[in-house]
Design a protein around this motif. Structure first.
Motif, short mmCIF file in Angstrom:
data_model
loop_
_atom_site.label_atom_id
_atom_site.label_comp_id
_atom_site.label_asym_id
_atom_site.label_seq_id
_atom_site.Cartn_x
_atom_site.Cartn_y
_atom_site.Cartn_z
N PHE A 30 0.81 -1.25 -0.14
CA PHE A 30 -0.11 -0.18 0.02
C PHE A 30 0.96 1.38 -0.10
O PHE A 30 0.45 2.19 0.30
CB PHE A 30 -1.05 -0.06 1.04
CG PHE A 30 -1.86 -1.34 1.43
CD1 PHE A 30 -3.06 -1.32 0.32
CD2 PHE A 30 -1.58 -2.27 2.21
CE1 PHE A 30 -3.89 -2.35 0.54
CE2 PHE A 30 -2.30 -3.20 2.27
CZ PHE A 30 -3.61 -3.56 1.39
N LYS A 33 -0.22 4.33 -1.92
CA LYS A 33 -1.44 4.91 -1.87
C LYS A 33 -1.56 6.51 -1.72
O LYS A 33 -0.44 7.32 -1.17
CB LYS A 33 -2.00 4.74 -0.35
CG LYS A 33 -3.35 5.15 -0.14
CD LYS A 33 -3.74 4.71 1.32
CE LYS A 33 -5.08 5.34 1.75
NZ LYS A 33 -5.27 4.87 3.15
N HIS A 36 -4.61 11.07 1.88
CA HIS A 36 -5.92 10.80 1.76
C HIS A 36 -6.47 11.64 3.08
O HIS A 36 -5.79 11.88 4.08
CB HIS A 36 -6.17 9.29 2.02
CG HIS A 36 -7.65 8.85 1.97
ND1 HIS A 36 -8.66 9.57 1.05
CD2 HIS A 36 -8.37 7.88 2.50
CE1 HIS A 36 -9.76 8.75 1.09
NE2 HIS A 36 -9.50 8.02 2.07
N THR A 142 -1.83 3.14 6.80
CA THR A 142 -1.55 3.61 5.43
C THR A 142 -1.87 5.16 5.18
O THR A 142 -1.87 5.50 3.95
CB THR A 142 -2.39 2.94 4.57
OG1 THR A 142 -3.83 3.11 4.87
CG2 THR A 142 -2.36 1.15 4.77
N PHE A 428 -7.58 1.97 0.16
CA PHE A 428 -6.73 2.30 -0.72
C PHE A 428 -7.16 2.72 -2.08
O PHE A 428 -6.77 3.82 -2.61
CB PHE A 428 -5.83 1.05 -0.86
CG PHE A 428 -4.75 1.08 -1.92
CD1 PHE A 428 -3.23 1.59 -1.74
CD2 PHE A 428 -4.90 0.69 -3.20
CE1 PHE A 428 -2.48 1.64 -2.68
CE2 PHE A 428 -3.87 0.52 -4.17
CZ PHE A 428 -2.82 1.06 -3.82
N ASN A 432 -6.84 6.61 -4.04
CA ASN A 432 -6.27 6.66 -5.31
C ASN A 432 -7.19 7.18 -6.60
O ASN A 432 -6.68 7.94 -7.30
CB ASN A 432 -5.66 5.29 -5.90
CG ASN A 432 -4.57 4.94 -5.06
OD1 ASN A 432 -3.95 5.56 -4.20
ND2 ASN A 432 -4.09 3.63 -5.20
#
Length: 558
Positions: A30, A33, A36, A142, A428, A432
């Motif tokens: 990941f 990634k 976010h 992540t 993930f 993206n």
């Protein structure tokens, strides 16, 4: 080869190594990634630190739809942005190196949980495994937000303090004080280690002692940091953070009384690797009560969806399905939290008090004080809960690891791992999609003869601004300009059709996993903030992420 410790289990090199390596193995896929949710806040600060190392929040950002100083938006200390800046100084401000750096902090957390568990239970490897395989651990690892590193420092502070107190080694106690100090510089909740370990030490030593001196270090660091904040930005940030929490409570659509209940649901789902072990943790007569609880709450969700699911816009079958999930994770959360109670009642020693206070102190902050319930805020209670589960599995008379129940235990752990990895994949893919959309629209902006603007925050904002597209400023709009906004984003998109019309064929629709989501109002899933739904994730039909383009027909800023 092992070293005996406390009343728990010996520290064995192979399980300790695996507790450190497993997070790296699971998180490496990941590393690409996209940034976010609130990752951009930490990235903006890290970039500012690279420019002005002693003015870490001295930059203007747009977090709530208008320009503000970052010092008025960030309500956490800058320890983690400094860490990101150090990594970026060597490897660049790119996804892969920053995510791998986060994976290293997750590795430290895994090893720390094993070490603390080795002092408190007979199966420290199992405790570490259950913690690492939880959705809260994997998904949070992540991101490039501060919670995993802070929790790692917290756990190491606990381990070093316990070891130092047992052996009256002031070097270890001082090292623990340093970890506590760093933890609070990553996030204020790190300072909660001070009262936790103070109570633990009083029970262990039954009197005051020179060990107390080391608890003053994090308090001195906290006071010094507040003074620095006041000098740089005219306010003590700790007090401002409480004002920030109160202002968010005032504007929240979720009733205050519901937030602790949502916290229980989040505990059940975020720590699913623990809560799925229910059949092994509680006697069969408890199963009937659990089933009745799920059924009753599911019916209540159908009757009061506007309260328990925050919405009445769902179809009846979907409302029932989501109500069942919400009820299941709420009941699971109750039973997971309840593990600390019989452990304290039965043992009544310093270790059981430590675990009890660690669990419910962390829960009180995440569910009662924090501006929103989210899986990241619950992370500090993951280590003690995993240890309590391991202790309960080893209680006298328990046959969890005998015969067919051993296979059941293995199957439940595997199910928890599969669930956590699936949710990590879903998160993930959703992250993206925002990056893919930003790349498309920044390319469209360069080819379009007029200006592009955008609305929304989180990762989409980061990549749009990196591509040179500006956040919507109504005063600068002109005829033929275009506005890009996601329909499922962080802002509600609504434009007067007489001013801006939607452009057919210019939008973007893209799906991640179509049957599970960690952050989507259509499924009441809200891993990063409970304001969108009462569950950290949900299974169901996930609408595609849709980015609409609106073109200004005629506009008069006056």
């Amino acid at each position: 080869m092992s070293t005996e410790t406390g009343a728990g289990a010996p520290i064995r090199k192979l399980p300790l190594l695996m507790s450190a390596l497993l997070p790296l193995i699971l998180l490496a896929p990941f590393a690409t990634k996209a940034f976010h949710i609130d990752d951009p806040l930490y990235l903006w600060s890290a970039k500012q630190i690279l420019k002005e190392p002693f003015d870490y929040y001295g930059v203007v950002v747009n977090k709530w739809g208008a320009d503000q100083p970052l010092s008025e938006v960030m309500v956490v200390p800058p320890g983690y942005p400094y860490f990101l800046a150090l990594v970026a100084l060597v490897f660049g401000m790119r996804e892969v190196p920053l995510h791998l750096a986060m994976a290293l902090t997750a590795s430290l957390l895994g090893a720390g949980i094993y070490l603390v568990a080795s002092r408190l239970c007979a199966r420290p490897g199992l405790a570490a495994l259950l913690a690492i395989l939880s959705p809260a651990f994997l998904i949070s690892s992540t991101t490039v937000m501060t919670d995993i590193p802070m929790t790692a420092l917290f756990v190491w502070a606990v381990y070093l303090w316990m070891a130092g107190l047992d052996k009256d080694r002031h070097g270890l106690l001082f090292a623990s004080g340093v970890c506590m100090s760093l933890a609070l510089l990553f996030k204020y909740t790190g300072v909660s280690a001070v009262p936790l370990l103070f109570v633990y030490s009083l029970i262990a030593k039954r009197r005051a002692g020179w060990w107390m001196i080391h608890l003053l270090l994090p308090l001195a660091v906290l006071a010094a940091y507040q003074y620095i904040e006041y000098v740089l930005y005219g306010k003590a940030q700790l007090g401002y953070s409480f004002e920030y929490v109160r202002s968010n409570y005032a504007t929240s659509l979720v009733p205050d009384w519901l937030q602790p209940l949502v916290g229980v649901t989040f505990a059940g789902g975020s720590f699913a690797s623990l809560s799925l072990l229910f059949p092994l943790l509680w006697r069969r007569r408890m199963w009937i009560g659990a089933a009745a609880g799920v059924a009753g709450l599911a019916i209540a969700g159908m009757k009061f969806p506007e309260t328990l699911l925050y919405t009445t816009r769902l179809s009846e079958p979907l409302t029932l399905w989501l109500s069942i999930q919400n009820a299941f994770w709420f009941v699971s959360g109750l039973f997971v939290l309840a593990i600390a109670v019989p452990d304290l009642w039965r043992r009544r020693d310093k270790d059981s008090v430590l675990l009890f206070l660690w669990v419910f102190g962390s829960f009180a902050f995440a569910a009662l004080i924090n501006w929103s319930v989210n899986a990241r805020a619950l992370l500090p209670m993951l280590a003690p809960l995993a240890i309590l589960v391991a202790r309960r599995l080893d209680r006298p008379g328990n046959t969890s690891f005998s015969g067919g129940r051993r296979w059941l235990c293995g199957g439940l752990v595997a199910a928890g791992a599969a669930l956590s990895l699936t949710l990590t994949v879903a998160d993930f893919k959703q992250a993206n999609i925002a990056r893919d959309a930003a790349r498309k629209f920044t390319a469209d902006d360069k080819a379009y003869p007029y200006q592009y603007f955008f609305e929304d925050h989180w990762g989409f904002q980061y990549y749009m601004e990196e591509g040179g597209v500006r956040y919507l400023d109504a005063a600068k709009l002109q005829a033929h300009d275009r506005i890009v906004a996601p329909l499922w984003g962080s802002v509600e998109v609504s434009y007067d059709p007489a001013v801006a019309r939607r452009v057919p064929g210019a939008e973007l629709k893209q799906s991640g996993l179509k049957w599970v989501a960690t952050m989507h109002p259509a499924l009441c899933a809200s891993f990063y903030a409970h304001t969108r739904g009462p569950m950290p994730f949900a299974f169901g039909p996930v609408p595609p992420e849709e980015y609409a383009v609106f073109q200004v027909e005629h506009y008069d800023a006056q």
